[in-house]
Motif scaffolding. Structure first.
Motif: not given
Length: 499
Positions: A111-116, A148-153
């Motif tokens: 799903d990728g990184i969501t706003s939740a 890869y998006e998870a690095y932004e967390m």
């Protein structure tokens, strides 16, 4: 898929003698319960594609390289109106974060990184607990973008795993041990590589005790072994309120809405010096009225809890006592051979207490005749009244359920019982019951050796069972009395003596 880099979190070893607590958190339907089952090696948490299936905190034990860790499965974090079920679920999850030594924050890489995800990552960061970011569902190429998006967390390097297929679990276990400051201890019988392979692929328990944690404890109950107590009943009978009252904190989500509890959640506590493993279960309705998938899963989980409990407390609403479903549940408990205690909840709302209690005892004696003299304890779970008497009844019934009777005493009783009321003659031939013994307890099980067991009338078998129960003080527990063809197995046969 890239491999995880070293954890950026400061190792924080737990205090000596304590078991570290690892909370698994994240938004609904990212695979938290699947990961919980994978790490504990037991299929205990309910799993489905339905979001929000888990509501209460569930604890389990995982063993990584000779270190035992308490894992906590939590409800999905989601925005919710104050006072709603979702809000109460979120409060329980946030408590788990605060009490944990380490947090596993799980996201769905597909799903990728969501706003939740972003919003609840902020909650985890504010809690100040060491955190490992777990990118679940990374099997194949479908989860690469989300990984890869998870690095932004801002929670360090994500660990790619597939909880369903067991991929990447070894890397996750290594990071968990490092974050907790625990060394990988090599077993004298297995290499480190073999240990980590076992931790990475613990496998699911096909069947058996749902709360066994691999301690190697004996099967028979001892003072050191927790007594497994399941709280069961119809929806909204007050089961979770009772668990909270016994534990002394808001451990389970409660409210006027029926069906709040879904998983059979266990909590350990000590009462009067005895360790109890308490199981809060989902309410059981008539099978014909169960339509939703979540309720079907919950019902099967509750029945499984009954089968592997030692004492079952049947919660009955004093304002609607002993409806047909209560009696059906009681029959199931007796059929499974569990020790039974009946708790009459909301007793503070009853006016004519003595009359109602007398009527209830008569109903139980008539409708649950297979467990006569079952303990009937009036309580108020909300008002925390009668709880001491309830637990005293649990301990007493547990002791009766474990009771063993000596063979000489049993055979003296058999001689007297047969002398008082001899077995009837069938087809002109007398029946002879020569010998009885008790091979097992839990529940008390007896075997009597008879000339023609298939011809013994059920009425005479009931007579023997009731006489046995009265003679050796076995109230409120099922008794198994089985007949076998043969003579006293400890006496030489006539044929042998004639040689």
């Amino acid at each position: 898929m890239p491999t995880p880099t070293d954890s950026a979190h400061t190792p924080t070893a737990p205090e000596s003698g304590t078991r570290p607590v690892v909370a698994i958190v994240g938004r609904p339907n990212v695979g938290k319960s699947t990961l919980f089952n994978r790490l504990t090696g037991k299929r205990t948490a309910l799993v489905s594609d339905m979001p929000g299936l888990t509501r209460d905190r569930r604890e389990g034990v995982a063993e990584f390289a000779n270190h035992k860790v308490t894992l906590v499965d939590t409800a999905g974090l989601e925005e919710a109106a104050k006072g709603s079920i979702a809000a109460r679920m979120r409060e329980q999850s946030e408590k788990a974060i605060v009490e944990a030594d380490l947090v596993l924050f799980v996201i769905d890489a597909r799903d990728g990184i969501t706003s939740a995800d972003q919003a609840f990552a902020t909650i985890v960061r504010r809690a100040g607990r060491p955190t490992i970011l777990v990118a679940n569902k990374c099997e194949g190429r479908a989860g690469e973008d989300g990984f890869y998006e998870a690095y932004e967390m801002g929670l360090g390097s994500p660990v790619p795993v597939s909880a369903e297929h067991g991929e990447g679990i070894g890397d996750l276990v290594t990071d968990i041990l490092a974050a907790l400051g625990l060394a990988v201890v090599q077993s004298p019988r297995r290499s480190r590589r073999a240990q980590m392979a076992a931790a990475a692929e613990p496998g699911y328990e096909a069947a058996g005790d749902p709360d066994a944690d691999g301690d190697g404890e004996p099967e028979r109950g001892t003072l050191a072994r927790p007594i497994r107590v399941a709280i069961v009943g119809r929806p909204n009978a007050g089961k979770s309120t009772l668990v909270n009252a016994l534990v002394g904190e808001e451990r389970m989500i409660t409210g006027p809405e029926p069906g709040l509890t879904r998983d059979s959640v266990s909590v350990d506590l000590t009462i009067s010096g005895r360790t109890i493993r308490l199981f809060d279960t989902a309410g059981l309705r008539r099978k014909a009225r169960i339509e939703e998938l979540a309720e079907k899963l919950s019902a099967s989980d509750t029945i499984r809890a009954i089968r592997f409990a030692e004492v079952v407390v049947l919660m009955v609403d004093a304002e609607r006592p002993f409806e047909q479903q209560d009696l059906t549940i009681g029959d199931l408990i007796a059929e499974e051979g569990r020790a039974l205690v009946v708790a009459i909840n909301k007793w503070d709302l009853v006016t004519e207490k003595q009359k109602i209690l007398k009527d209830l005892r008569e109903t139980v004696a008539e409708r649950l005749s297979q467990v006569p003299d079952v303990a009937l304890v009036p309580i108020s779970a909300l008002g925390e009244k009668g709880l001491d008497k309830l637990m005293a009844a649990v301990f007493s019934t547990y002791a009766t359920w474990n009771r063993r009777v000596g063979t000489p005493d049993l055979n003296r009783w058999l001689h007297e019982a047969v002398a008082r009321h001899a077995p009837p003659a069938v087809s002109g031939r007398r029946l002879k019951i020569r010998y009885i013994t008790q091979p097992t307890a839990r529940p008390p099980t007896f075997i009597a050796f008879c000339s023609r067991p298939e011809a013994v009338p059920r009425s005479y078998l009931r007579y023997l069972t009731n006489s046995l129960r009265d003679a050796f003080s076995l109230p409120g527990v099922p008794i198994r009395l089985n007949l076998r063809k043969g003579e006293n197995p400890f006496q030489p046969s006539r044929r042998r003596n004639s040689r």
